[in-house]
Design an enzyme around this catalytic site. Sequence first.
Site, PDB file in Angstrom:
ATOM      1  N   GLY A   1       0.805  -1.213   0.000  1.00 36.67           N
ATOM      2  CA  GLY A   1       0.000   0.000   0.000  1.00 36.67           C
ATOM      3  C   GLY A   1       0.834   1.258   0.000  1.00 36.67           C
ATOM      4  O   GLY A   1       2.059   1.222   0.087  1.00 36.67           O
ATOM      5  N   SER A   2       0.121   2.370  -0.068  1.00 37.00           N
ATOM      6  CA  SER A   2       0.801   3.654  -0.232  1.00 37.00           C
ATOM      7  C   SER A   2       1.288   4.215   1.088  1.00 37.00           C
ATOM      8  O   SER A   2       1.939   5.262   1.112  1.00 37.00           O
ATOM      9  CB  SER A   2      -0.158   4.653  -0.887  1.00 37.00           C
ATOM     10  OG  SER A   2      -1.244   4.881  -0.010  1.00 37.00           O
ATOM     11  N   CYS A   3       0.953   3.573   2.205  1.00 40.11           N
ATOM     12  CA  CYS A   3       1.292   4.182   3.506  1.00 40.11           C
ATOM     13  C   CYS A   3       2.298   3.392   4.325  1.00 40.11           C
ATOM     14  O   CYS A   3       3.379   3.896   4.629  1.00 40.11           O
ATOM     15  CB  CYS A   3       0.024   4.383   4.327  1.00 40.11           C
ATOM     16  SG  CYS A   3      -1.033   5.630   3.611  1.00 40.11           S
ATOM     17  N   PHE A   4       1.939   2.172   4.712  1.00 38.47           N
ATOM     18  CA  PHE A   4       2.779   1.456   5.676  1.00 38.47           C
ATOM     19  C   PHE A   4       4.255   1.407   5.270  1.00 38.47           C
ATOM     20  O   PHE A   4       5.119   1.856   6.029  1.00 38.47           O
ATOM     21  CB  PHE A   4       2.257   0.027   5.901  1.00 38.47           C
ATOM     22  CG  PHE A   4       1.078  -0.082   6.821  1.00 38.47           C
ATOM     23  CD1 PHE A   4       0.480   1.051   7.356  1.00 38.47           C
ATOM     24  CD2 PHE A   4       0.560  -1.316   7.164  1.00 38.47           C
ATOM     25  CE1 PHE A   4      -0.613   0.955   8.199  1.00 38.47           C
ATOM     26  CE2 PHE A   4      -0.531  -1.430   8.015  1.00 38.47           C
ATOM     27  CZ  PHE A   4      -1.121  -0.296   8.528  1.00 38.47           C
TER      28      PHE A   4
ATOM     29  N   ASP B   1       5.827   4.988   5.131  1.00 37.22           N
ATOM     30  CA  ASP B   1       5.815   5.706   6.410  1.00 37.22           C
ATOM     31  C   ASP B   1       6.801   5.081   7.392  1.00 37.22           C
ATOM     32  O   ASP B   1       7.460   5.789   8.162  1.00 37.22           O
ATOM     33  CB  ASP B   1       4.407   5.718   7.015  1.00 37.22           C
ATOM     34  CG  ASP B   1       3.467   6.623   6.234  1.00 37.22           C
ATOM     35  OD1 ASP B   1       3.961   7.365   5.363  1.00 37.22           O
ATOM     36  OD2 ASP B   1       2.255   6.578   6.476  1.00 37.22           O
TER      37      ASP B   1
END
Length: 433
Positions: free
Chosen positions: A257-260, A263
């Site tokens: 995904g684009s976050c985990f 980030d």
Amino acid sequence: MGLSTAVCFAAKFHTAAIDIDSARVVQLNSGRVPIHEKGLKPLLEKGLKSRRLSFSSEPSAVEGSDALFIAVGTPSNQDGSIDLAQVRAASVDIGGVIKRAPNKPLVMVRSTVIPGTAREVVKPLLEQSSGKTCGTGFGLCSNPEFLREGTAIQDTMLPQRIVLGPFDDGSLHAASALYRRFYGKKTPPTVVTTPEGAELVKYGSNSLLASRVSFINLIARVCELFPGTDVGDVALGIGLDPRIGRQFLQAGPGFGGSCFPKDIRAFSAYLEGLAIDSSILKSVLRINDFQPEHVVALAEAKAGPLGGKKVAVLGLAFKAETGDVRESRSIPVVKMLLEKGASVHTYDPAASLPKGSGLDSAVRSPSVSECLRGADLAIVMTAWRQFKALRPRDFQALMRTPVLLDARRVYDPKVFSRTLQYFAVGRGEDEKR
Ligand code: UDX
């Protein structure tokens, strides 16, 4: 995130959304959604029809706004650290807009940014380009969001919490009033902290959730060593402790995904810069990076050498209910399968492999049936409902040799291992009776 925020706000407020991609602006103004996201299209159409929602690539379109949200991307630099170029550009643009503002607009930093960004990057840029002072000329507040892809609209309309890191009392009052007007009686619990505290809430949440996923994937590896031992049972046994809870203990091919991934990389690089030990986050990433390799190793162990075999990969999206393939574990799995000489066929109801990813030799099937037809091995990589609905006979009828590797653990092993060679991540192979 920006789009979901805009269409949701437009349910109550006049909302203008800015994107530098003018083709996307044209697309959105004509009511076409660029992503697969439940509930997005009707809200977009409703917002446009009511004339409360508009899209533009001109920053001047947000002139006169009471609140301005920075909702741009914060990708990774080569070394994993955060790339704040878009945050900087948006801050300069917003500064230019509020320069002429007769009111005292409130700027909300909703993008995921490392602690200190609002204070050290956004605030000075806003002040420089507006010629105004934070607190008197405009308000400023860190305001991270926690929406998930696939439930972005629901998460925005009914969030579990609001986190505010205001720079002064005026900003806190303006931000609280805005959300009270929007959510009314349904206003969720609000946590008020410093701007840095708010920025940390986001990294803390994502890091802890991702850690749980890597942790259970570690336990899953051990389960695979013991016949009949299933990580689902172990996760249940662990998660029924109310101090731990059951969510985010689903073993699988790892998180994407684009976050985990981005980030955690950014937070780890940030900690390193402060000389704070970030090895806990590095381990989370290491376990996650290894998981696709492990899926392919399991595939080989169960189906034999993969060269020349047809492998059906069901699912490309990083999770179900989204068309997003960013950091999807399917990408390294497909890549490794191709490197092993397999003929890889993929199917996903919403996603496709990114162009130019060097995976062009993987065949994109038009349907699950076509993907499975004549296959020697099937690997379920995304827990789409459509895949969950498949029965053992579907695999049996279509595949050449019905070997199924359930990397998402969507099937009941008792039912599936009766007639198929069924294997799952996190499950020790049943002893032959
Ligand atoms: C996440 C956070 O949940 C959200 O709060 C934040 O705002 C953005 O990042 P999202 O990326 O949409 O949201 O996906 P999420 O549902 O959290 O899943 C992330 C990844 O972890 C997916 O690849 C998913 O398949 C995987 N996952 C999640 C597991 O493998 N096991 C689990 O138990 C949970």
